[in-house]
Motif scaffolding. Structure first.
Motif, PDB file in Angstrom:
ATOM      1  N   LEU A  34     -11.627  -6.823  -1.551  1.00  0.00           N
ATOM      2  CA  LEU A  34     -12.441  -5.702  -1.062  1.00  0.00           C
ATOM      3  C   LEU A  34     -11.561  -4.499  -0.739  1.00  0.00           C
ATOM      4  N   GLU A  35     -10.386  -4.770  -0.180  1.00  0.00           N
ATOM      5  CA  GLU A  35      -9.441  -3.697   0.137  1.00  0.00           C
ATOM      6  C   GLU A  35      -8.997  -2.982  -1.134  1.00  0.00           C
ATOM      7  N   ILE A  36      -8.692  -3.760  -2.169  1.00  0.00           N
ATOM      8  CA  ILE A  36      -8.276  -3.186  -3.449  1.00  0.00           C
ATOM      9  C   ILE A  36      -9.414  -2.386  -4.069  1.00  0.00           C
ATOM     10  N   SER A  37     -10.636  -2.895  -3.971  1.00  0.00           N
ATOM     11  CA  SER A  37     -11.797  -2.179  -4.500  1.00  0.00           C
ATOM     12  C   SER A  37     -11.985  -0.845  -3.787  1.00  0.00           C
ATOM     13  N   ASP A  38     -11.732  -0.832  -2.478  1.00  0.00           N
ATOM     14  CA  ASP A  38     -11.810   0.423  -1.718  1.00  0.00           C
ATOM     15  C   ASP A  38     -10.761   1.416  -2.213  1.00  0.00           C
ATOM     16  N   TYR A  39      -9.542   0.917  -2.508  1.00  0.00           N
ATOM     17  CA  TYR A  39      -8.498   1.783  -3.034  1.00  0.00           C
ATOM     18  C   TYR A  39      -8.950   2.416  -4.345  1.00  0.00           C
ATOM     19  N   LEU A  40      -9.564   1.584  -5.188  1.00  0.00           N
ATOM     20  CA  LEU A  40     -10.013   2.040  -6.497  1.00  0.00           C
ATOM     21  C   LEU A  40     -11.003   3.190  -6.368  1.00  0.00           C
ATOM     22  N   ALA A  41     -11.851   3.123  -5.359  1.00  0.00           N
ATOM     23  CA  ALA A  41     -12.881   4.153  -5.158  1.00  0.00           C
ATOM     24  C   ALA A  41     -12.336   5.401  -4.461  1.00  0.00           C
ATOM     25  N   SER A  42     -11.160   5.275  -3.826  1.00  0.00           N
ATOM     26  CA  SER A  42     -10.680   6.362  -2.973  1.00  0.00           C
ATOM     27  C   SER A  42      -9.678   7.297  -3.638  1.00  0.00           C
ATOM     28  N   THR A  43      -9.090   6.917  -4.781  1.00  0.00           N
ATOM     29  CA  THR A  43      -8.056   7.767  -5.381  1.00  0.00           C
ATOM     30  C   THR A  43      -8.025   7.633  -6.895  1.00  0.00           C
ATOM     31  N   LEU A  44      -7.647   8.725  -7.558  1.00  0.00           N
ATOM     32  CA  LEU A  44      -7.414   8.712  -8.998  1.00  0.00           C
ATOM     33  C   LEU A  44      -5.927   8.811  -9.302  1.00  0.00           C
ATOM     34  N   ASP A  45      -5.111   8.801  -8.248  1.00  0.00           N
ATOM     35  CA  ASP A  45      -3.657   8.801  -8.419  1.00  0.00           C
ATOM     36  C   ASP A  45      -3.235   7.375  -8.760  1.00  0.00           C
ATOM     37  N   LEU A  46      -2.960   7.136 -10.033  1.00  0.00           N
ATOM     38  CA  LEU A  46      -2.723   5.772 -10.508  1.00  0.00           C
ATOM     39  C   LEU A  46      -1.501   5.136  -9.874  1.00  0.00           C
ATOM     40  N   ASP A  47      -0.414   5.885  -9.735  1.00  0.00           N
ATOM     41  CA  ASP A  47       0.797   5.325  -9.140  1.00  0.00           C
ATOM     42  C   ASP A  47       0.535   4.869  -7.709  1.00  0.00           C
ATOM     43  N   GLU A  48      -0.128   5.723  -6.932  1.00  0.00           N
ATOM     44  CA  GLU A  48      -0.449   5.380  -5.548  1.00  0.00           C
ATOM     45  C   GLU A  48      -1.340   4.144  -5.487  1.00  0.00           C
ATOM     46  N   LEU A  49      -2.339   4.100  -6.367  1.00  0.00           N
ATOM     47  CA  LEU A  49      -3.268   2.971  -6.393  1.00  0.00           C
ATOM     48  C   LEU A  49      -2.551   1.671  -6.731  1.00  0.00           C
ATOM     49  N   LEU A  50      -1.724   1.691  -7.783  1.00  0.00           N
ATOM     50  CA  LEU A  50      -1.039   0.470  -8.208  1.00  0.00           C
ATOM     51  C   LEU A  50      -0.047  -0.018  -7.159  1.00  0.00           C
ATOM     52  N   LEU A  51       0.611   0.906  -6.465  1.00  0.00           N
ATOM     53  CA  LEU A  51       1.526   0.503  -5.396  1.00  0.00           C
ATOM     54  C   LEU A  51       0.773  -0.229  -4.284  1.00  0.00           C
ATOM     55  N   ARG A  52      -0.398   0.295  -3.932  1.00  0.00           N
ATOM     56  CA  ARG A  52      -1.218  -0.368  -2.910  1.00  0.00           C
ATOM     57  C   ARG A  52      -1.681  -1.748  -3.380  1.00  0.00           C
ATOM     58  N   VAL A  53      -2.136  -1.797  -4.637  1.00  0.00           N
ATOM     59  CA  VAL A  53      -2.610  -3.068  -5.206  1.00  0.00           C
ATOM     60  C   VAL A  53      -1.489  -4.094  -5.217  1.00  0.00           C
ATOM     61  N   MET A  54      -0.295  -3.672  -5.623  1.00  0.00           N
ATOM     62  CA  MET A  54       0.828  -4.607  -5.704  1.00  0.00           C
ATOM     63  C   MET A  54       1.273  -5.080  -4.323  1.00  0.00           C
ATOM     64  N   GLU A  55       1.185  -4.203  -3.327  1.00  0.00           N
ATOM     65  CA  GLU A  55       1.564  -4.603  -1.978  1.00  0.00           C
ATOM     66  C   GLU A  55       0.610  -5.658  -1.440  1.00  0.00           C
ATOM     67  N   VAL A  56      -0.686  -5.464  -1.678  1.00  0.00           N
ATOM     68  CA  VAL A  56      -1.677  -6.475  -1.261  1.00  0.00           C
ATOM     69  C   VAL A  56      -1.437  -7.786  -2.008  1.00  0.00           C
ATOM     70  N   THR A  57      -1.171  -7.692  -3.306  1.00  0.00           N
ATOM     71  CA  THR A  57      -0.922  -8.881  -4.133  1.00  0.00           C
ATOM     72  C   THR A  57       0.308  -9.631  -3.644  1.00  0.00           C
ATOM     73  N   ARG A  58       1.383  -8.898  -3.415  1.00  0.00           N
ATOM     74  CA  ARG A  58       2.623  -9.521  -2.952  1.00  0.00           C
ATOM     75  C   ARG A  58       2.398 -10.281  -1.648  1.00  0.00           C
ATOM     76  N   LYS A  59       1.642  -9.653  -0.744  1.00  0.00           N
ATOM     77  CA  LYS A  59       1.381 -10.278   0.560  1.00  0.00           C
ATOM     78  C   LYS A  59       0.505 -11.515   0.410  1.00  0.00           C
ATOM     79  N   GLN A  60      -0.565 -11.418  -0.354  1.00  0.00           N
ATOM     80  CA  GLN A  60      -1.505 -12.530  -0.488  1.00  0.00           C
ATOM     81  C   GLN A  60      -0.904 -13.722  -1.237  1.00  0.00           C
ATOM     82  N   LEU A  61      -0.044 -13.439  -2.221  1.00  0.00           N
ATOM     83  CA  LEU A  61       0.572 -14.514  -2.991  1.00  0.00           C
ATOM     84  C   LEU A  61       1.907 -14.952  -2.396  1.00  0.00           C
TER      85      LEU A  61
END
Length: 438
Positions: A34-61
Motif C-alpha cells: 500500500l505504501e508503494i502504491s501511494d508512492y506511485l500515485a504521488s510522483t512522476l519522478d521515476l528515480d525518486e519513486l524507484l528509490l522509495r520502492v527499493m528501500e521498502v523492498t530491502r526492509k521487507q525482505l
C-alpha cells in the motif's frame, strides 16, 4: 486436572504464537504494498519513486541492497536505472549474469550461493567492490507482457530468500514496471512539449533578426540564477518555459516598429510595450499542466519593476512573481550585452554599474546578488551561445573558478595576481571578439 488444563493452554499458546507472527508479517507486507502504491500515485519522478520502492523492498525482505536494471534494446544491454550503494552506472551485455538470464528467459531466480552458480557474473562485484552472497531476481513486464527490465535483491541478512519473499517481489516488480512504463510515456509527452516550446522560441528569435537568440540566452541566464537560488526543480522548469516564451507577444507587433533601428517615438514605444500584454494573452490560451499554469503571469511580468514603475500592470515588490523578477534582470542584461548590427557590446563594467544603480528600483536585490555569482565559464558560454566550438577547454576550466562579481572587482580594482590578470584577459577576449561579416 489443574496440571492438565495448564498443559493444554500452553500447547494452544505455542500453536498460536507462530500464527500471530505470520499474520503480523502478512500485515506488514500488505502495508508495504500500500505504501508503494501511494508512492506511485504521488510522483512522476521515476528515480525518486524507484528509490522509495527499493528501500521498502530491502526492509521487507531483510536484504542489503536492491537494483533495478532496464533493457537497452538498441545496444542489447542491461543498465542500472537505480542501484543502491553504487554511484556509477552498471552496464553489461544481455547474455551475461543472473540479471541477463532473467531478462532473456523471464525466469524467476532465487540463488542461494551466487559464486557457485555458473550464470553469475562476478565482474560487477569486482567493479563495485561489493560481495554478492545470495540474490533474488525477478523480470519486470509492461502491460503487453514484454520484459522491460529486472528487479534484483541482494544478500538476505539471515538465511536465503523464501517463497513469501518471491510472492512479495512479484507484486513489487509489477508496480515498478507500471511506474517505469508510466514515466516513459510521461517523458515522451514532456519531450514533445519541450520540443514545441523550444521550436516556438527559435521561430520567434528567427523572425526578429535584430535580437536573434535573445529568448534562448535569457532562458539560460534565468535557469542559472534559479539554480543558484536553490529553487525547487518544478519552479526552475516553470521559469525556463516562461523565459523561452516571454517575448511571444512580439508576434503581434508591426514589423515596421519592431525592427526599427533608430530611436522610437513615444507612440512607437507604447506599441512595443504592448508585447507584454500580448504574451500573457497568447499564453493564457494554452492549456498548460497544473504545475506550469503560472507561465503566462511570469512571462508577462518581465518588464515589471519592484518600485512599481514597470509595465504592463505596474506591479510592485512581492506582487511580481519570483520568476518575473528573475526574467526582468536577465532580459535587461542580455539587451545590454548583445551585439547589434549598429553597435558593439557595452563594456561589462558599465553593464553591471547600470544593474547596480537599478537594484532596489527595477530589480530585486536578492536576484542581482545571485546573478553576480554565475561563474565566468557559464556566463561566457551563454553570451557566446552558438559559438561553442570556438572555445578552448583550458580557458573555460580557468574561468570556472571565478564569478561575475570577481571579474568586476578585477576590472575595477586591478588583478591581485597573475591568474586573476589572465582570467580577465581571457574573458574579455571572448566578450569583445568579432566574427566574419560583423
Amino acid at each position: 486436572m489443574r496440571t492438565l488444563k495448564n498443559s493444554t493452554e500452553i500447547k494452544k499458546t505455542d500453536h498460536a504464537e507462530p500464527e500471530v507472527s505470520r499474520l503480523k508479517q502478512e500485515v506488514e507486507r500488505l502495508s508495504a504494498l500500500l505504501e508503494i502504491s501511494d508512492y506511485l500515485a504521488s510522483t512522476l519522478d521515476l528515480d525518486e519513486l524507484l528509490l522509495r520502492v527499493m528501500e521498502v523492498t530491502r526492509k521487507q525482505l531483510n536484504a542489503e541492497r536492491c537494483t533495478v536494471f532496464l533493457i537497452d534494446f538498441e545496444r542489447d544491454e542491461l543498465w542500472s536505472k537505480i542501484a543502491m550503494g553504487v554511484q556509477e552506472e552498471i552496464r553489461f551485455s544481455l547474455d551475461k549474469g543472473i540479471a541477463g538470464h532473467v531478462a532473456r528467459t523471464g525466469e524467476i531466480l532465487n540463488i542461494k550461493d551466487a559464486y557457485a552458480d555458473p550464470r553469475f557474473n562476478p565482474e560487477v562485484d569486482k567493479k563495485t567492490g561489493y560481495r554478492t552472497r545470495n540474490l533474488l531476481t525477478m523480470p519486470m513486464r509492461n502491460k503487453k507482457n514484454e520484459i522491460i527490465g529486472v528487479f534484483q535483491v541482494l544478500n538476505k541478512k539471515e538465511g536465503s530468500f523464501t517463497a513469501e519473499d518471491i510472492e512479495l517481489l512479484k507484486a513489487i516488480s509489477s508496480i515498478a514496471a507500471t511506474a517505469i512504463e508510466n514515466a516513459s510515456l510521461y517523458d515522451e509527452l514532456n519531450q514533445s512539449f519541450v520540443s514545441f516550446v523550444e521550436t516556438l522560441s527559435i521561430t520567434l528569435d528567427a523572425r526578429d533578426y535584430i535580437t536573434s537568440g535573445h529568448s534562448r540566452r535569457v532562458t539560460l541566464y534565468s535557469v542559472q540564477v534559479a539554480r543558484l537560488m536553490r529553487l525547487p526543480k518544478k519552479e526552475i522548469e516553470l521559469i525556463r518555459y516562461a523565459a523561452l516564451l516571454h517575448d511571444i507577444g512580439k508576434l503581434g507587433i508591426p514589423e515596421i516598429v519592431l525592427f526599427k533601428n533608430k530611436k522610437l517615438t513615444e507612440e512607437e514605444y507604447n506599441i512595443i510595450k504592448r508585447h507584454a500584454v500580448l504574451s500573457k494573452s497568447i499564453l493564457s490560451k494554452i492549456r498548460f499542466q497544473r504545475h506550469l499554469k503560472e507561465i503566462p503571469q511570469i512571462a508577462a511580468a518581465h518588464h515589471e519593476k519592484i518600485d512599481g514603475s514597470g509595465y504592463p500592470q505596474g506591479l510592485r515588490g512581492d506582487e511580481i512573481p519570483r520568476g518575473g523578477k528573475i526574467l526582468a534582470l536577465c532580459d535587461v542584461f542580455d539587451a545590454l550585452t548583445s551585439r547589434r548590427q549598429y553597435k558593439d557590446r557595452m563594456d561589462i563594467v558599465e553593464v553591471m554599474d547600470i544593474l547596480e544603480r537599478e537594484t532596489g528600483r527595477s530589480f530585486e536585490p536578492f536576484v542581482v546578488y545571485h546573478f553576480k555569482n554565475i561563474t565566468l565559464n557559464v556566463l561566457i558560454e551563454i553570451l557566446e551561445f552558438g559559438h561553442k566550438e570556438d572555445f578552448k577547454a583550458q580557458d573555460l576550466e580557468l574561468l570556472r573558478n571565478y564569478t561575475l562579481k570577481d571579474l568586476i572587482r578585477i576590472r575595477k580594482q586591478g588583478a591581485e595576481n597573475d591568474e586573476e590578470f589572465q582570467v580577465a584577459e581571457i574573458f574579455m577576449y571572448y566578450y569583445q571578439r568579432k566574427y566574419r561579416g560583423e
